[in-house]
Design an enzyme around this catalytic site. Structure first.
Site, short mmCIF file in Angstrom:
data_model
loop_
_atom_site.label_atom_id
_atom_site.label_comp_id
_atom_site.label_asym_id
_atom_site.label_seq_id
_atom_site.Cartn_x
_atom_site.Cartn_y
_atom_site.Cartn_z
N ASN A 9 -14.55 45.01 2.47
CA ASN A 9 -15.25 45.54 3.64
C ASN A 9 -15.60 44.35 4.53
OD1 ASN A 9 -16.78 46.82 5.53
ND2 ASN A 9 -18.55 47.17 4.20
N LYS A 11 -16.79 44.41 7.43
CA LYS A 11 -17.90 44.71 8.35
C LYS A 11 -17.50 44.29 9.77
CE LYS A 11 -21.00 43.94 4.51
NZ LYS A 11 -22.34 44.23 4.09
N HIS A 100 -21.50 54.29 4.52
CA HIS A 100 -22.03 52.98 4.12
C HIS A 100 -23.51 52.91 4.49
CE1 HIS A 100 -22.65 48.66 3.91
NE2 HIS A 100 -21.54 48.59 3.19
N GLU A 102 -25.25 50.67 5.73
CA GLU A 102 -25.55 50.07 7.05
C GLU A 102 -25.39 51.13 8.15
OE1 GLU A 102 -22.91 46.71 6.72
OE2 GLU A 102 -24.22 45.87 5.19
N GLU A 172 -23.18 51.84 -4.40
CA GLU A 172 -23.69 50.60 -3.81
C GLU A 172 -25.22 50.67 -3.71
OE1 GLU A 172 -20.51 48.46 -1.35
OE2 GLU A 172 -21.55 49.81 -0.01
N GLY A 178 -25.44 42.49 0.20
CA GLY A 178 -25.67 41.31 1.02
C GLY A 178 -26.88 40.50 0.62
N SER A 212 -23.08 42.66 -3.65
CA SER A 212 -23.08 41.27 -4.13
C SER A 212 -22.12 41.04 -5.29
CB SER A 212 -24.50 40.82 -4.50
OG SER A 212 -25.33 40.85 -3.34
N GLY A 233 -18.07 43.04 0.15
CA GLY A 233 -18.36 42.63 1.52
C GLY A 233 -18.12 41.15 1.72
C1 PEP Z 1 -20.69 46.11 1.33
O1 PEP Z 1 -20.85 45.82 2.50
O2 PEP Z 1 -20.23 47.21 1.01
C2 PEP Z 1 -21.05 45.12 0.31
C3 PEP Z 1 -20.98 45.47 -0.95
O3 PEP Z 1 -21.45 43.90 0.77
P1 PEP Z 1 -21.72 42.59 -0.14
O4 PEP Z 1 -20.53 42.48 -1.09
O5 PEP Z 1 -21.75 41.47 0.85
O6 PEP Z 1 -22.98 42.80 -0.87
#
Ligand code: PEP
Length: 258
Positions: A9, A11, A100, A102, A172, A178, A212, A233
């Site tokens: 992803n 973003k 998601h 976000e 998630e 993040g 993460s 991400g």
């Molecule tokens: C995401 O944006 O779906 C995500 C899991 O981000 P990150 O891996 O940076 O935590």
């Protein structure tokens, strides 16, 4: 046997030129995962066509798939700034992230709108990657499973068992996205195992962990029985780093089944 699955992803990162560079760096590194895993790069709308064009030459068999990060449910119309599932499908987009955290937090997506987006994607033969997960407060007060169950039922309850079996779902936890605060492998496994029991078809769906996931924890997370791979991400933004993460995850999966 479910196939290991890794979705990047990006973003709101990478220009079309950077997307092309990424494809050129990543495709040779990912070649060794052919026959071992499914890989999809979920990019900003403007990068989808350049990415697909580049991969057509680098990866003619279409091993690396292209995904979007959102969609609008109407087929066309006066919806300034939106993109329909038919438009994405016309550009050979194979997958699309919906729900998601976000988008839920910053752009008003709800379980109801996610359900409509899922229906629109399935109508265009695009596989939805449906995100669910609890906040830190919900996690700390022991409501993780209730929250996730509510989201799954509200977003996917209108589908047939067969449609649910063909989905990709990403568990998630919002507090892990993040932040560097990854869930424990046992926590991820327990929640994903629980999702598999919620409704017909989910037992066979591809269910990922996201939040993460990095090169140094991917093996432990993906070694868990219910975890089919990752939605990644920040650790997917560098092509070599993402390839190392997948390599480590596959080693974890191999180690667990040995
Ligand atoms: C995401 O944006 O779906 C995500 C899991 O981000 P990150 O891996 O940076 O935590």
């Amino acid at each position: 046997m479910r196939e290991p699955f890794f979705a990047a992803n990006w973003k709101m990162y990478k220009t079309p030129a950077q997307a092309r560079e990424y494809a050129n760096a990543f495709a040779p590194l990912a070649d060794k995962f052919r026959e071992r895993a499914a890989i999809v790069l979920c990019a900003p709308f403007i990068d989808l066509v350049p990415l697909r064009e580049e991969l057509r030459d680098l990866d003619p068999a279409g091993f690396i798939d292209v995904g979007a990060q959102d969609v609008f449910w109407e087929p066309e119309g006066a919806y300034t700034g939106e993109i329909s599932a038919a438009m994405l499908g016309g550009e050979s987009v194979d997958y699309c992230i919906v729900g998601h955290s976000e988008r839920r937090r910053l752009f008003g997506d709800t379980d109801e709108t996610v359900a409509r987006k899922v229906t629109a994607l399935l109508g265009a033969d695009i596989v939805p990657i449906v995100c669910v997960g609890e906040t830190l407060e919900e996690h700390q007060t022991g409501r993780r499973l209730d929250v996730v169950a509510g989201q799954i039922r509200a977003c996917l309850g209108h589908l047939s068992d067969e449609q649910r079996a063909g989905l990709v779902i990403a568990y998630e936890p919002i507090w892990a996205i993040g932040t560097g605060m990854c869930d424990t492998p046992q926590g991820a496994d327990e929640t994903i195992g629980f999702i598999r029991t919620l409704d017909g078809g989910l037992e066979d769906a591809t269910i990922l962990y996201g939040g993460s996931m990095k090169a140094d924890n991917a093996a432990y997370l993906c070694a868990e029985q219910n975890v089919d791979g990752g939605l990644v991400g920040s650790a997917s933004l560098d092509p070599a780093g993402f390839a190392t993460l997948i390599d480590n995850a596959l080693r974890g999966i191999d180690g667990a089944s040995a």
